[in-house]
Write an enzyme that holds these catalytic residues in place. Structure first.
Site, mmCIF file in Angstrom:
data_model
loop_
_atom_site.group_PDB
_atom_site.id
_atom_site.type_symbol
_atom_site.label_atom_id
_atom_site.label_comp_id
_atom_site.label_asym_id
_atom_site.label_seq_id
_atom_site.Cartn_x
_atom_site.Cartn_y
_atom_site.Cartn_z
ATOM 1 N N HIS A 103 -2.068 -1.733 -9.963
ATOM 2 C CA HIS A 103 -3.068 -1.157 -9.060
ATOM 3 C C HIS A 103 -4.351 -1.963 -9.161
ATOM 4 C CE1 HIS A 103 -5.569 1.822 -7.055
ATOM 5 N NE2 HIS A 103 -4.443 2.327 -6.596
ATOM 6 N N HIS A 136 0.879 -1.181 0.000
ATOM 7 C CA HIS A 136 0.000 0.000 0.000
ATOM 8 C C HIS A 136 0.912 1.224 0.000
ATOM 9 C CE1 HIS A 136 -3.561 2.265 0.668
ATOM 10 N NE2 HIS A 136 -3.935 1.851 1.856
ATOM 11 N N ASP A 160 3.092 5.705 -6.457
ATOM 12 C CA ASP A 160 4.326 5.536 -5.683
ATOM 13 C C ASP A 160 5.579 5.426 -6.549
ATOM 14 O OD1 ASP A 160 3.181 5.581 -3.138
ATOM 15 O OD2 ASP A 160 2.472 3.530 -3.366
HETATM 16 N N1 CMC Z 1 5.082 -6.396 -10.594
HETATM 17 C C1 CMC Z 1 4.946 -7.571 -11.239
HETATM 18 N N2 CMC Z 1 3.792 -8.236 -11.376
HETATM 19 C C2 CMC Z 1 2.713 -7.688 -10.807
HETATM 20 C C3 CMC Z 1 2.756 -6.464 -10.118
HETATM 21 C C4 CMC Z 1 3.989 -5.808 -10.016
HETATM 22 N N3 CMC Z 1 4.102 -4.636 -9.378
HETATM 23 N N4 CMC Z 1 1.520 -6.164 -9.651
HETATM 24 C C5 CMC Z 1 0.721 -7.162 -10.043
HETATM 25 N N5 CMC Z 1 1.436 -8.077 -10.747
HETATM 26 C C6 CMC Z 1 0.920 -9.286 -11.385
HETATM 27 C C7 CMC Z 1 0.525 -10.326 -10.346
HETATM 28 O O1 CMC Z 1 1.617 -11.170 -10.032
HETATM 29 C C8 CMC Z 1 -0.594 -11.047 -11.073
HETATM 30 O O2 CMC Z 1 -0.002 -11.892 -12.034
HETATM 31 P P1 CMC Z 1 -0.683 -13.334 -12.367
HETATM 32 O O3 CMC Z 1 -2.014 -13.012 -12.983
HETATM 33 O O4 CMC Z 1 0.266 -13.985 -13.302
HETATM 34 O O5 CMC Z 1 -0.794 -14.056 -11.048
HETATM 35 C C9 CMC Z 1 -1.286 -9.935 -11.862
HETATM 36 O O6 CMC Z 1 -0.276 -8.926 -12.073
HETATM 37 C C10 CMC Z 1 -2.475 -9.318 -11.126
HETATM 38 O O7 CMC Z 1 -2.009 -8.805 -9.885
HETATM 39 P P2 CMC Z 1 -2.766 -8.933 -8.498
HETATM 40 O O8 CMC Z 1 -1.753 -9.183 -7.439
HETATM 41 O O9 CMC Z 1 -3.903 -9.900 -8.641
HETATM 42 O O10 CMC Z 1 -3.359 -7.484 -8.389
HETATM 43 P P3 CMC Z 1 -3.963 -6.813 -7.085
HETATM 44 O O11 CMC Z 1 -5.032 -5.897 -7.554
HETATM 45 O O12 CMC Z 1 -4.328 -7.837 -6.085
HETATM 46 O O13 CMC Z 1 -2.729 -5.997 -6.505
HETATM 47 C C11 CMC Z 1 -1.170 -4.289 -6.031
HETATM 48 C C12 CMC Z 1 -2.534 -4.630 -6.635
HETATM 49 C C13 CMC Z 1 -1.005 -2.772 -6.017
HETATM 50 C C14 CMC Z 1 -1.115 -4.796 -4.578
HETATM 51 C C15 CMC Z 1 -0.062 -4.970 -6.871
HETATM 52 O O14 CMC Z 1 -0.126 -4.490 -8.197
HETATM 53 C C16 CMC Z 1 1.317 -4.742 -6.267
HETATM 54 O O15 CMC Z 1 1.736 -5.482 -5.379
HETATM 55 N N6 CMC Z 1 2.078 -3.712 -6.773
HETATM 56 C C17 CMC Z 1 3.369 -3.400 -6.203
HETATM 57 C C18 CMC Z 1 3.219 -2.624 -4.915
HETATM 58 C C19 CMC Z 1 2.771 -1.204 -5.159
HETATM 59 O O16 CMC Z 1 3.306 -0.501 -6.008
HETATM 60 N N7 CMC Z 1 1.806 -0.752 -4.370
HETATM 61 C C20 CMC Z 1 1.288 0.613 -4.424
HETATM 62 C C21 CMC Z 1 -0.132 0.652 -4.889
HETATM 63 S S1 CMC Z 1 -0.684 2.312 -5.294
HETATM 64 C C22 CMC Z 1 -0.711 3.189 -3.807
HETATM 65 C C23 CMC Z 1 -1.484 2.577 -2.693
HETATM 66 O O17 CMC Z 1 -2.466 1.874 -2.882
HETATM 67 O O18 CMC Z 1 -1.110 2.841 -1.566
#
Ligand code: CMC
Length: 435
Positions: free
Chosen positions: A307, A268, A363
């Site tokens: 996201h 987050h 971020d």
């Molecule tokens: N790098 C590589 N792969 C990714 C990333 C990433 N940053 N984010 C998602 N994926 C992949 C994930 O592995 C999954 O792949 P597969 O379908 O093969 O299993 C696919 O994309 C869908 O991802 P998800 O984990 O189901 O997506 P989510 O909506 O549950 O997660 C997230 C959203 C923000 C937690 C995630 O994208 C993440 O961990 N990003 C990195 C951390 C980050 O930058 N966070 C800040 C978010 S914005 C500010 C805030 O909210 O505070």
């Protein structure tokens, strides 16, 4: 049959049900009537992580994740960043309309005259270890304010609510600055009410022996815009926590501390700190392709990418990228920007990221600006929490007056054992527990 309805057939019984659709949603409670027999509890929705469940009605923030649109109270974020100060936006987010000149003067006065912390709070903060993480200090100290303002528990009284909303907005920068000064061993600096919200924050962070602190106007403006971009973001993990804790009628200091705890996680608000660490680890542009390969092979994430809601460029990231140019003109060039730009360039052209609709989020670039302004990475999430306090409080206020809201209490699908008898301790099998 009304047009705005959904017909569902339960194949277990052959019965059909008609569920009203309102604002593109059906009520989960309408499913409860769908039963196999009288003893059946009724159908539930299973939605871990709330991927497709609306938990409230809200008139604060609108996001269109597919088109990359973010609006507060109907105003696009680009308009607000170009024409307003953070405190004007805070007023808008909380009260639903932009202030006129006298409303704004009054609002600024009310906030700036609540920036001082009680001396016992200062003493409380002095008790933290020298290497305590500033975010953990911020969270604990906000929670501790609950001990100073016991009447904050009167959440049903609008005047009491407003007083504490103003206090929290006024005091967050003071606590944040003290957390920083504590972590570097500098004496705390008291607020200066002549300065703007952001300039005063910079004063409390960086004033040394000079009689009056003068903030660099470009950097103060950049920080103010960053605060605007972080003010609210509808039902994210931290805001959901604020509403969930608030729904139990906990006081706003404890609820904000809970929301900030959620924000501190690396998935987050903690992601901005992780982005800088990742850029440092990559080091030079030549190492970018190898890092992308690692991510594609499932060895770590590209921090600052992806996201839950945006399946397009995060509009906040686009604005932050623009501010970065202004900031770097003052602070000098940051080599990590090159690495970040190359990461973005390659990621946006790679099948892995395109297929998953992974774009830079808020971020990705914010940490670079924070670092250029002079913040250490441990402070980045603290900088997110200050403006987000406005959004948390607006959402809390909306929750408290919403007649439809009750204490938050999700259901579960139980998958464990039932009705077991306790065996004598000597007869229990070693290692039988869940590890
Ligand atoms: N790098 C590589 N792969 C990714 C990333 C990433 N940053 N984010 C998602 N994926 C992949 C994930 O592995 C999954 O792949 P597969 O379908 O093969 O299993 C696919 O994309 C869908 O991802 P998800 O984990 O189901 O997506 P989510 O909506 O549950 O997660 C997230 C959203 C923000 C937690 C995630 O994208 C993440 O961990 N990003 C990195 C951390 C980050 O930058 N966070 C800040 C978010 S914005 C500010 C805030 O909210 O505070």
């Amino acid at each position: 049959m009304p047009e705005d309805s959904l017909t569902v057939t339960d194949n277990r019984t052959g019965k059909s049900y008609e569920l009203p659709i309102d604002h593109g949603a059906v009520r989960a409670m309408d499913l409860r009537q769908i039963k196999t027999d009288e003893n059946d509890f009724g159908l539930m929705l299973y939605d871990p992580a709330f991927m497709n469940t609306a938990s409230c009605r809200s008139a604060i923030t609108f996001i269109d994740g597919d088109r990359g649109i973010l609006e507060y109270r109907g105003y696009p974020i680009e308009e607000l960043a170009a024409h307003c100060t953070f405190l004007e936006v805070a007023y808008l987010v909380l009260f639903g309309a932009l202030p006129n000149p006298s409303e704004l003067d009054h609002w600024v006065y009310e906030i700036s005259h609540r920036t001082m912390l009680h001396e016992t709070t200062k003493k409380f903060m002095e008790g933290f270890r020298y290497d305590a993480h500033p975010m953990s200090m911020l969270i604990s100290t906000v929670a501790a304010l609950s001990t100073i303002y016991p009447n904050a528990r009167q959440i049903g009284d609008p005047e009491v609510r407003l007083r504490h909303i103003k206090r929290l907005i006024g005091k967050m920068p003071s606590i944040a600055a003290m957390s920083y000064r504590h972590s570097v061993g500098f004496p705390y600096v008291y607020p200066d009410n002549d300065l703007s919200y952001t300039e005063n924050f910079m004063n409390m962070l960086w004033k040394m022996v000079e009689p009056k602190y003068a903030a660099n106007p470009v950097l103060a403006h950049a920080l103010d815009v960053l605060f605007i971009l972080h003010a609210d973001h509808e039902q994210n993990c931290g805001t959901h926590t604020m509403r969930s804790v608030g729904s139990a009628h906990a006081d706003p200091y404890l609820a904000v501390a809970s929301a900030a705890s959620a924000l501190s996680g690396p998935l987050h608000g903690g992601a901005n700190e992780e982005v800088i660490r990742m850029l440092e680890e990559i080091g030079v542009v030549e190492n970018v392709p190898a890092h992308i390969e690692k991510v594609k092979n499932g060895k770590g994430k590209l921090m600052g990418f992806g996201h839950r809601v945006y399946k397009n460029y995060d509009p906040r990231a686009a604005l932050i990228k623009k501010i970065a140019d202004e900031v770097f003109k003052v602070t000098g060039y940051n080599r990590k920007l090159e690495v970040a730009l190359e990461l973005e360039r390659i990621a946006l052209s790679e099948e892995y990221f395109i297929k998953r609709k992974l774009y830079p989020n808020v971020d990705f670039y914010s940490g670079l600006i924070y670092q250029a302004i002079g913040f250490k990475p441990e402070m980045f999430t603290v900088l997110f929490a200050i403006p987000r306090t406005v959004g948390w409080l607006a959402q809390w206020q909306e929750l408290v007056v919403d007649a439809e809201q009750k204490i938050a209490r999700p259901r579960q699908i139980y998958t464990g054992a039932r009705g077991l008898r306790v065996a004598p301790i000597t007869e229990r099998v070693a290692g039988a527990g869940i590890r």
